[in-house]
Design a protein around this motif. Structure first.
Motif, PDB file in Angstrom:
ATOM      1  N   GLY A  36      41.573  16.827  28.527  1.00  0.00           N
ATOM      2  CA  GLY A  36      42.958  16.891  28.941  1.00  0.00           C
ATOM      3  C   GLY A  36      43.016  17.815  30.573  1.00  0.00           C
ATOM      4  N   MET A  37      43.358  19.137  30.396  1.00  0.00           N
ATOM      5  CA  MET A  37      42.866  19.908  31.903  1.00  0.00           C
ATOM      6  C   MET A  37      42.145  19.173  32.451  1.00  0.00           C
ATOM      7  SD  MET A  37      42.915  23.565  31.519  1.00  0.00           S
ATOM      8  CE  MET A  37      43.241  24.821  33.267  1.00  0.00           C
ATOM      9  N   ARG A  38      40.963  19.466  32.488  1.00  0.00           N
ATOM     10  CA  ARG A  38      40.173  19.068  32.991  1.00  0.00           C
ATOM     11  C   ARG A  38      40.042  17.167  34.280  1.00  0.00           C
ATOM     12  NH1 ARG A  38      35.104  16.905  34.896  1.00  0.00           N
ATOM     13  NH2 ARG A  38      33.456  17.702  35.831  1.00  0.00           N
ATOM     14  N   THR A  39      40.694  16.491  33.386  1.00  0.00           N
ATOM     15  CA  THR A  39      41.508  15.118  33.596  1.00  0.00           C
ATOM     16  C   THR A  39      42.359  15.286  34.588  1.00  0.00           C
ATOM     17  OG1 THR A  39      40.552  14.153  31.396  1.00  0.00           O
ATOM     18  CG2 THR A  39      41.957  13.201  33.053  1.00  0.00           C
ATOM     19  N   TYR A  40      43.795  17.041  34.769  1.00  0.00           N
ATOM     20  CA  TYR A  40      44.161  16.894  35.114  1.00  0.00           C
ATOM     21  C   TYR A  40      44.173  17.633  36.124  1.00  0.00           C
ATOM     22  CZ  TYR A  40      48.812  18.153  36.082  1.00  0.00           C
ATOM     23  OH  TYR A  40      51.067  18.675  36.405  1.00  0.00           O
ATOM     24  N   LEU A  41      42.745  18.101  37.033  1.00  0.00           N
ATOM     25  CA  LEU A  41      42.874  18.853  37.628  1.00  0.00           C
ATOM     26  C   LEU A  41      41.655  18.316  38.775  1.00  0.00           C
ATOM     27  CD1 LEU A  41      41.441  22.242  36.014  1.00  0.00           C
ATOM     28  CD2 LEU A  41      43.455  22.354  36.874  1.00  0.00           C
ATOM     29  N   ILE A  42      40.713  17.743  38.356  1.00  0.00           N
ATOM     30  CA  ILE A  42      40.512  16.288  38.731  1.00  0.00           C
ATOM     31  C   ILE A  42      41.251  15.589  39.971  1.00  0.00           C
ATOM     32  CG2 ILE A  42      38.359  13.884  39.287  1.00  0.00           C
ATOM     33  CD1 ILE A  42      37.295  15.254  36.355  1.00  0.00           C
ATOM     34  N   ILE A  43      42.219  15.567  39.501  1.00  0.00           N
ATOM     35  CA  ILE A  43      43.239  14.984  40.120  1.00  0.00           C
ATOM     36  C   ILE A  43      44.015  15.598  40.816  1.00  0.00           C
ATOM     37  CG2 ILE A  43      45.571  13.106  39.814  1.00  0.00           C
ATOM     38  CD1 ILE A  43      44.097  12.438  37.598  1.00  0.00           C
ATOM     39  N   ILE A  44      44.763  16.659  40.422  1.00  0.00           N
ATOM     40  CA  ILE A  44      45.810  17.516  40.886  1.00  0.00           C
ATOM     41  C   ILE A  44      45.437  18.086  42.884  1.00  0.00           C
ATOM     42  CG2 ILE A  44      45.392  19.296  39.611  1.00  0.00           C
ATOM     43  CD1 ILE A  44      48.554  16.905  39.793  1.00  0.00           C
ATOM     44  N   PHE A  45      44.039  18.010  42.106  1.00  0.00           N
ATOM     45  CA  PHE A  45      43.010  19.147  43.735  1.00  0.00           C
ATOM     46  C   PHE A  45      42.758  18.536  44.921  1.00  0.00           C
ATOM     47  CE2 PHE A  45      39.753  21.414  40.889  1.00  0.00           C
ATOM     48  CZ  PHE A  45      40.920  22.862  40.328  1.00  0.00           C
ATOM     49  N   SER A  46      42.576  17.241  44.709  1.00  0.00           N
ATOM     50  CA  SER A  46      43.478  15.766  45.427  1.00  0.00           C
ATOM     51  C   SER A  46      44.205  15.680  46.692  1.00  0.00           C
ATOM     52  CB  SER A  46      43.455  14.178  45.100  1.00  0.00           C
ATOM     53  OG  SER A  46      44.152  14.155  44.117  1.00  0.00           O
ATOM     54  N   GLY A  47      45.457  17.142  45.568  1.00  0.00           N
ATOM     55  CA  GLY A  47      46.294  16.567  46.825  1.00  0.00           C
ATOM     56  C   GLY A  47      46.550  18.237  47.242  1.00  0.00           C
ATOM     57  N   LEU A  48      45.860  18.824  47.738  1.00  0.00           N
ATOM     58  CA  LEU A  48      45.276  19.992  47.575  1.00  0.00           C
ATOM     59  C   LEU A  48      46.038  20.195  49.795  1.00  0.00           C
ATOM     60  CD1 LEU A  48      42.758  22.277  46.238  1.00  0.00           C
ATOM     61  CD2 LEU A  48      45.508  22.654  46.096  1.00  0.00           C
ATOM     62  N   PHE A  49      45.414  19.257  50.740  1.00  0.00           N
ATOM     63  CA  PHE A  49      45.590  18.915  51.853  1.00  0.00           C
ATOM     64  C   PHE A  49      47.138  18.881  51.916  1.00  0.00           C
ATOM     65  CE2 PHE A  49      45.037  16.419  55.301  1.00  0.00           C
ATOM     66  CZ  PHE A  49      44.423  17.958  56.488  1.00  0.00           C
ATOM     67  N   ALA A  50      47.809  18.039  51.134  1.00  0.00           N
ATOM     68  CA  ALA A  50      48.707  17.528  51.047  1.00  0.00           C
ATOM     69  C   ALA A  50      49.787  18.920  51.401  1.00  0.00           C
ATOM     70  CB  ALA A  50      49.066  16.799  50.192  1.00  0.00           C
ATOM     71  N   THR A  51      49.067  19.724  50.182  1.00  0.00           N
ATOM     72  CA  THR A  51      50.077  20.764  50.091  1.00  0.00           C
ATOM     73  C   THR A  51      50.111  21.764  51.058  1.00  0.00           C
ATOM     74  OG1 THR A  51      49.916  20.497  47.646  1.00  0.00           O
ATOM     75  CG2 THR A  51      50.404  23.169  48.265  1.00  0.00           C
ATOM     76  N   SER A  52      48.751  22.067  51.510  1.00  0.00           N
ATOM     77  CA  SER A  52      48.233  22.650  52.837  1.00  0.00           C
ATOM     78  C   SER A  52      48.986  22.963  54.209  1.00  0.00           C
ATOM     79  CB  SER A  52      47.537  22.794  52.934  1.00  0.00           C
ATOM     80  OG  SER A  52      46.433  23.681  53.995  1.00  0.00           O
ATOM     81  N   LEU A  53      49.503  21.095  54.433  1.00  0.00           N
ATOM     82  CA  LEU A  53      50.072  20.761  55.604  1.00  0.00           C
ATOM     83  C   LEU A  53      51.368  20.944  55.105  1.00  0.00           C
ATOM     84  CD1 LEU A  53      48.680  17.143  56.467  1.00  0.00           C
ATOM     85  CD2 LEU A  53      48.717  19.093  57.716  1.00  0.00           C
TER      86      LEU A  53
ATOM     87  N   LEU B  68      54.060   3.071  31.454  1.00  0.00           N
ATOM     88  CA  LEU B  68      52.091   2.621  32.277  1.00  0.00           C
ATOM     89  C   LEU B  68      51.270   3.346  31.035  1.00  0.00           C
ATOM     90  CD1 LEU B  68      52.484   2.092  35.696  1.00  0.00           C
ATOM     91  CD2 LEU B  68      52.999  -0.047  33.299  1.00  0.00           C
ATOM     92  N   SER B  69      51.807   4.262  29.833  1.00  0.00           N
ATOM     93  CA  SER B  69      51.524   4.657  29.167  1.00  0.00           C
ATOM     94  C   SER B  69      49.862   5.688  29.868  1.00  0.00           C
ATOM     95  CB  SER B  69      50.585   3.927  27.799  1.00  0.00           C
ATOM     96  OG  SER B  69      52.322   3.795  27.191  1.00  0.00           O
ATOM     97  N   MET B  70      49.393   6.275  30.841  1.00  0.00           N
ATOM     98  CA  MET B  70      48.260   6.189  31.723  1.00  0.00           C
ATOM     99  C   MET B  70      48.361   8.090  31.051  1.00  0.00           C
ATOM    100  SD  MET B  70      49.542   5.028  35.200  1.00  0.00           S
ATOM    101  CE  MET B  70      47.795   6.174  36.303  1.00  0.00           C
ATOM    102  N   GLY B  71      49.015   8.272  30.546  1.00  0.00           N
ATOM    103  CA  GLY B  71      48.846  10.052  30.036  1.00  0.00           C
ATOM    104  C   GLY B  71      48.930  11.349  30.855  1.00  0.00           C
ATOM    105  N   ILE B  72      47.982  12.409  30.686  1.00  0.00           N
ATOM    106  CA  ILE B  72      48.660  13.218  31.328  1.00  0.00           C
ATOM    107  C   ILE B  72      47.636  13.204  33.143  1.00  0.00           C
ATOM    108  CG2 ILE B  72      46.077  14.485  30.995  1.00  0.00           C
ATOM    109  CD1 ILE B  72      46.857  16.748  30.661  1.00  0.00           C
ATOM    110  N   GLY B  73      46.863  12.343  33.390  1.00  0.00           N
ATOM    111  CA  GLY B  73      45.832  11.933  34.172  1.00  0.00           C
ATOM    112  C   GLY B  73      46.827  10.733  35.162  1.00  0.00           C
ATOM    113  N   GLY B  74      48.298   9.809  34.608  1.00  0.00           N
ATOM    114  CA  GLY B  74      49.639   9.538  35.476  1.00  0.00           C
ATOM    115  C   GLY B  74      50.700  10.664  35.491  1.00  0.00           C
ATOM    116  N   ALA B  75      50.557  12.266  35.011  1.00  0.00           N
ATOM    117  CA  ALA B  75      51.563  12.980  35.387  1.00  0.00           C
ATOM    118  C   ALA B  75      51.118  13.678  36.483  1.00  0.00           C
ATOM    119  CB  ALA B  75      51.317  13.884  34.557  1.00  0.00           C
ATOM    120  N   ALA B  76      49.607  13.718  36.751  1.00  0.00           N
ATOM    121  CA  ALA B  76      48.916  14.356  37.474  1.00  0.00           C
ATOM    122  C   ALA B  76      48.722  13.403  39.743  1.00  0.00           C
ATOM    123  CB  ALA B  76      47.523  14.117  37.586  1.00  0.00           C
ATOM    124  N   PHE B  77      48.655  12.116  39.349  1.00  0.00           N
ATOM    125  CA  PHE B  77      49.060  11.142  39.876  1.00  0.00           C
ATOM    126  C   PHE B  77      49.945  11.001  40.481  1.00  0.00           C
ATOM    127  CE2 PHE B  77      45.078   8.806  38.316  1.00  0.00           C
ATOM    128  CZ  PHE B  77      44.088   8.646  39.182  1.00  0.00           C
TER     129      PHE B  77
END
Length: 436
Positions: free
Chosen positions: A130-147, A186-195
């Motif tokens: 679950g944590m790995r799934t969450y991180l793979i998605i959440i890492f894609s937001g690092l550029f936005a956070t930096s901006l 939509l019951s997307m689980g932990i990945g939905g929270a990350a998205f």
């Protein structure tokens, strides 16, 4: 609205400038609190532990961008105080290129090393996927956070703490709405929270970038000014990299503590995940007040107003300590109802562990309030190395005591180590300030 912090009544100037920053960062916490609350109530204890552990890691990564931007912001404020428009424009361009380059490198690194990072955090098997799934998605937001961090620090350095608040408000509301849609409907689980979090981060990051580009054309350097300046880059590197180091050391220490917490199992992980959200929310106002105070000191340092800095420092400590004491009392009294927000009442052991954390650590918020002021002060007067020293003292004590005490008294030893570290750093920083 832009504030000139070199003029006017000190108490009023500090408070009016700090309030939008405080409100903005409280809203920013809704990114993670929405994830924690919805995940904890809908998906259960294991999912809550996964998101909570990931949150600690993301705080560490975000601290790198925040440190670089805060260090650059101190230099922007000094040039603003001096009235050096040309140097201000050049420093903005140099800092932006440097920070975006580091962002790209770091983003690649975390994707390559994701499994190694999770093993370092001693992630339990029932939480790992679950944590790995969450991180793979959440890492894609690092550029936005930096901006977002870069342009919000730029605006605050120039005296505008309101615009970043607006973009965060929109983003926070969007994040909560998307959390509810993706996880509950939509019951997307932990990945939905990350998205939900990533989409919201891009709204705030891209939005504030467009805002600055459209409203502050006066910050654009002329073509003749677009050249490499070694002295400015050296100034930026000194302030930004040391501030980044200070922020990173602070959050790396917390990451090491997270690894120790994980070794106690899913119940303590879940309790820590919920309690840390409450904790962060509780002392966030004094953290932002410290950043506002830093801008105040930097602008007056650039203008040479030493007496105003002294008066502002006294006022800042009085305001921060008073607020911290009130918040500590509230957290102590309402620890149990606050834990119920994040975890089902059926999870009696999780709630009990969380209450212990909040009542041990939360009683000493004035310690972290003073420490944030000291960080801001030394950053503003170009003595960032002292901020690093205070961070090493605070986090070094915390980590060492946590590992020493926990084998004998369990997780309570981890909680007790926190305020002791704050106290030692505060004493050191205040003595150095008075002597030097």
């Amino acid at each position: 609205m832009y504030y000139d912090l070199t003029k006017g009544k000190i108490y009023k100037s500090l408070l009016l400038f700090a309030l939008p920053m405080i409100a903005g960062n409280l809203l920013q916490q809704f990114y993670n609190i929405a994830d924690t609350l919805i995940v904890g109530q809908v998906l259960g204890k294991a999912a809550l532990a996964a998101v909570g552990s990931a949150y600690t890691l993301m705080t560490f990564l975000t601290s790198i961008f925040l440190g670089l931007s805060m260090g650059s912001g101190a230099l922007f404020s000094i040039y603003q105080g001096k009235g050096e428009d040309k140097l201000l424009k050049l420093s903005i361009i140099h800092a932006f290129v440097l920070i975006m380059l580091i962002t790209v490198i770091l983003n690649v690194a975390v994707y390559v090393g994701i499994d190694g990072i999770m093993h370092f955090l001693r992630t339990p098997e029932d939480v790992y996927e679950g944590m790995r799934t969450y991180l793979i998605i959440i890492f894609s937001g690092l550029f936005a956070t930096s901006l977002y961090n870069f342009f919000s620090c730029l605006l605050r350095a120039l005296g505008n703490s309101t615009a970043p608040l607006v973009f965060l408000a929109v983003s926070a509301v969007l994040n909560i709405g998307l959390d509810l849609l993706f996880v509950m409907v939509l019951s997307m689980g932990i990945g939905g929270a990350a998205f939900a979090t990533v989409i919201s981060q891009y709204v705030s990051g891209v939005g504030i970038t467009i805002y600055v580009l459209k409203t502050r054309r006066d910050l654009y350097p002329e073509r003749s000014q677009l050249h490499f300046n070694k002295n400015i880059l050296k100034e930026i590197a000194n302030l930004s990299c040391l501030t980044c180091l200070q922020q990173s050391v602070m959050n790396f220490g917390i990451l090491m503590v997270q690894g120790l917490v994980n070794s106690f199992g899913t119940t303590i992980m879940a309790a820590f995940a919920a309690a840390v959200k409450i904790d962060t929310f509780a002392y966030l106002p004094v953290q932002d007040f410290g950043n506002a105070y830093s801008t105040f000191v930097a602008q007056n340092y650039g203008a040479g107003n030493k007496d105003r800095i002294r008066k502002g420092t006294k006022a800042a400590f009085i305001m921060s300590i008073s607020f911290s004491i009130v918040i500590s009392l509230l957290v102590w009294i309402f620890a149990k109802p606050l834990m119920h927000i994040f975890i089902s009442k059926k999870e009696v052991m999780v709630i009990a562990a969380g209450i212990k954390y909040l009542r041990i650590e939360g009683a000493f918020y004035f310690g972290i309030g003073c420490l944030f002021l000291l960080y801001g002060y030394y950053r503003a007067i170009k003595k960032v190395e002292m901020s690093v020293v205070l961070t090493v003292i605070s986090l070094g004590t915390r980590v060492a005591l946590a590992y020493i005490l926990s084998p004998f008294i369990g997780e309570i030893g981890i909680w007790m180590a926190i305020p002791i570290g704050w106290a030692l750093a505060d004493i050191t920083g205040i003595i150095y300030m008075k002597k030097k």
